[in-house]
Design a protein around this motif. Sequence first.
Motif, PDB file in Angstrom:
ATOM      1  N   SER A  95      34.770  18.382  56.637  1.00  0.00           N
ATOM      2  CA  SER A  95      34.330  17.187  55.920  1.00  0.00           C
ATOM      3  C   SER A  95      35.496  16.234  55.690  1.00  0.00           C
ATOM      4  O   SER A  95      36.628  16.666  55.456  1.00  0.00           O
ATOM      5  CB  SER A  95      33.738  17.591  54.569  1.00  0.00           C
ATOM      6  OG  SER A  95      33.523  16.448  53.769  1.00  0.00           O
ATOM      7  N   PRO A  96      35.216  14.933  55.689  1.00  0.00           N
ATOM      8  CA  PRO A  96      36.276  13.973  55.357  1.00  0.00           C
ATOM      9  C   PRO A  96      36.906  14.211  53.991  1.00  0.00           C
ATOM     10  O   PRO A  96      38.044  13.804  53.756  1.00  0.00           O
ATOM     11  CB  PRO A  96      35.552  12.625  55.408  1.00  0.00           C
ATOM     12  CG  PRO A  96      34.451  12.829  56.390  1.00  0.00           C
ATOM     13  CD  PRO A  96      33.989  14.248  56.171  1.00  0.00           C
ATOM     14  N   VAL A  97      36.178  14.858  53.081  1.00  0.00           N
ATOM     15  CA  VAL A  97      36.798  15.126  51.775  1.00  0.00           C
ATOM     16  C   VAL A  97      37.995  16.058  51.944  1.00  0.00           C
ATOM     17  O   VAL A  97      38.980  15.956  51.201  1.00  0.00           O
ATOM     18  CB  VAL A  97      35.768  15.706  50.774  1.00  0.00           C
ATOM     19  CG1 VAL A  97      35.384  17.130  51.140  1.00  0.00           C
ATOM     20  CG2 VAL A  97      36.325  15.655  49.355  1.00  0.00           C
ATOM     21  N   ASN A  98      37.949  16.933  52.945  1.00  0.00           N
ATOM     22  CA  ASN A  98      39.090  17.800  53.228  1.00  0.00           C
ATOM     23  C   ASN A  98      40.243  17.002  53.827  1.00  0.00           C
ATOM     24  O   ASN A  98      41.413  17.331  53.601  1.00  0.00           O
ATOM     25  CB  ASN A  98      38.701  18.904  54.208  1.00  0.00           C
ATOM     26  CG  ASN A  98      37.506  19.720  53.758  1.00  0.00           C
ATOM     27  OD1 ASN A  98      36.576  19.957  54.525  1.00  0.00           O
ATOM     28  ND2 ASN A  98      37.505  20.137  52.512  1.00  0.00           N
ATOM     29  N   TRP A  99      39.906  15.965  54.578  1.00  0.00           N
ATOM     30  CA  TRP A  99      40.936  15.159  55.239  1.00  0.00           C
ATOM     31  C   TRP A  99      41.581  14.170  54.266  1.00  0.00           C
ATOM     32  O   TRP A  99      42.731  13.776  54.460  1.00  0.00           O
ATOM     33  CB  TRP A  99      40.345  14.404  56.430  1.00  0.00           C
ATOM     34  CG  TRP A  99      39.481  15.248  57.320  1.00  0.00           C
ATOM     35  CD1 TRP A  99      39.534  16.610  57.474  1.00  0.00           C
ATOM     36  CD2 TRP A  99      38.414  14.798  58.154  1.00  0.00           C
ATOM     37  NE1 TRP A  99      38.577  17.024  58.354  1.00  0.00           N
ATOM     38  CE2 TRP A  99      37.872  15.943  58.791  1.00  0.00           C
ATOM     39  CE3 TRP A  99      37.870  13.546  58.436  1.00  0.00           C
ATOM     40  CZ2 TRP A  99      36.805  15.861  59.693  1.00  0.00           C
ATOM     41  CZ3 TRP A  99      36.814  13.460  59.337  1.00  0.00           C
ATOM     42  CH2 TRP A  99      36.295  14.608  59.952  1.00  0.00           C
ATOM     43  N   LEU A 100      40.815  13.756  53.253  1.00  0.00           N
ATOM     44  CA  LEU A 100      41.325  12.740  52.328  1.00  0.00           C
ATOM     45  C   LEU A 100      41.939  13.326  51.063  1.00  0.00           C
ATOM     46  O   LEU A 100      42.659  12.631  50.348  1.00  0.00           O
ATOM     47  CB  LEU A 100      40.200  11.766  51.964  1.00  0.00           C
ATOM     48  CG  LEU A 100      39.855  10.820  53.115  1.00  0.00           C
ATOM     49  CD1 LEU A 100      38.521  10.134  52.887  1.00  0.00           C
ATOM     50  CD2 LEU A 100      40.953   9.796  53.319  1.00  0.00           C
ATOM     51  N   ALA A 101      41.670  14.574  50.786  1.00  0.00           N
ATOM     52  CA  ALA A 101      42.298  15.199  49.613  1.00  0.00           C
ATOM     53  C   ALA A 101      43.826  15.135  49.705  1.00  0.00           C
ATOM     54  O   ALA A 101      44.489  14.842  48.692  1.00  0.00           O
ATOM     55  CB  ALA A 101      41.810  16.640  49.461  1.00  0.00           C
ATOM     56  N   PRO A 102      44.442  15.373  50.878  1.00  0.00           N
ATOM     57  CA  PRO A 102      45.902  15.239  50.951  1.00  0.00           C
ATOM     58  C   PRO A 102      46.391  13.814  50.662  1.00  0.00           C
ATOM     59  O   PRO A 102      47.507  13.636  50.170  1.00  0.00           O
ATOM     60  CB  PRO A 102      46.221  15.659  52.384  1.00  0.00           C
ATOM     61  CG  PRO A 102      45.091  16.536  52.788  1.00  0.00           C
ATOM     62  CD  PRO A 102      43.886  15.938  52.116  1.00  0.00           C
TER      63      PRO A 102
END
Length: 395
Positions: free
Chosen positions: A153-160
């Motif tokens: 999910s993009p949420v995994n990509w944007l958390a950093p």
Amino acid sequence: MSDKFEHDAVISGVARSAIGRRLGRSALDLTVDAAGAAIADAGLARGDIDGICTYPGGSADVTFGYAGPPPQEVQDALRLNLTWFQGSAELPGQLGAVVAAAMAVSTGLCRHVLVYRTVTESSAQGSGGRAAVLGSERAHSYGVWSAPFGGTSPVNWLAPVAMRHMHEFGTTREQLGQLPVTFRRHAALDPEAAVFTAPLSLEAYLAARMISTPLCLLDCDVPVDGCTALIVSTAAHAPNTPNGAVRIEAVGTAARGRLSWDQYADLTSMAAQGASDHLWSRTDLRPTDVDVAQLYDGFSILALVWLEALGFCGHGEAGPFLEGGANIALDGRLPLNTNGGQLSGGRLHGYGLIQEAIAQLRHAAGARQVRDAEVALVSNGGGPIAGALLLTRDR
């Protein structure tokens, strides 16, 4: 032809279909509804439409509700006679379809372009969420570096990105939380808000389930079904629009640096910086001239990144800018996502934000109207893709 192609085109009409969770209607059905209403809003008939453009094109059946119907299906369903059409995802964000339509009008390929964005992700995902449709998908492109480790999910990509911003600049979750809290307040003033209108406190935000640290459930937008349709017309049509045309002052499109979710040179700015720099290079207006902004909020951190990239505050200063929420309220320094954005209004993949900008510039936003709004900014995308539009009220 004007010196800038943007000035040859206007947005003459806008409408949307029914919007909601798991509507169970086909993407084409929703698109036909929105398109018909947008054509009427522009003071046109179907026979006047000679162009179609959409993002990303393709088939909703094989893209899990993401793509919407391709232009050929819409052309056939509406029985349109076209001189130009396009559907593509290789664009500077979702707004790339609007930019392409304006260019087509400016170069004389057509006079009135139907632009649409349709999603049926809510029905496609059902109650299983994103994992229900992506769990067995073969990793490709930048996904080869994240999918094997469960980062689907993009949420995994944007958390950093959020974590990096907090590390470098001291941004806090309390400051980031002002975005969903304020947008929820705005959504309550939109009688057509799709999903959430009940008040949201900062305490409830901080207590929400963590999804990918430091982003919680309320930092994520809400999948919905629906279609938003626009009509991009020649500027000469502006006086004939029954509900008012909106001028396109400038567009921002750029690709620079390493365009990926995790390899961009500065994670805290991403592709939004290139699109923003390009936008301001094409106009004499400045960030202080903007009366209302609709910034892409697929995740709260993206709206924060856009605030800085567009120059509404300095790089690294979005946290203090958001502190307390006063700056982004309807009567604040920069009224932001005045219909609730995607965090409360539903994920129309940025096109709901365009519709709201048009409503504000037409002075037709009802209880959430920003007083005397003349200039609106819309941004779409995040990570490796981004685009921006500067719109003005027709005078």
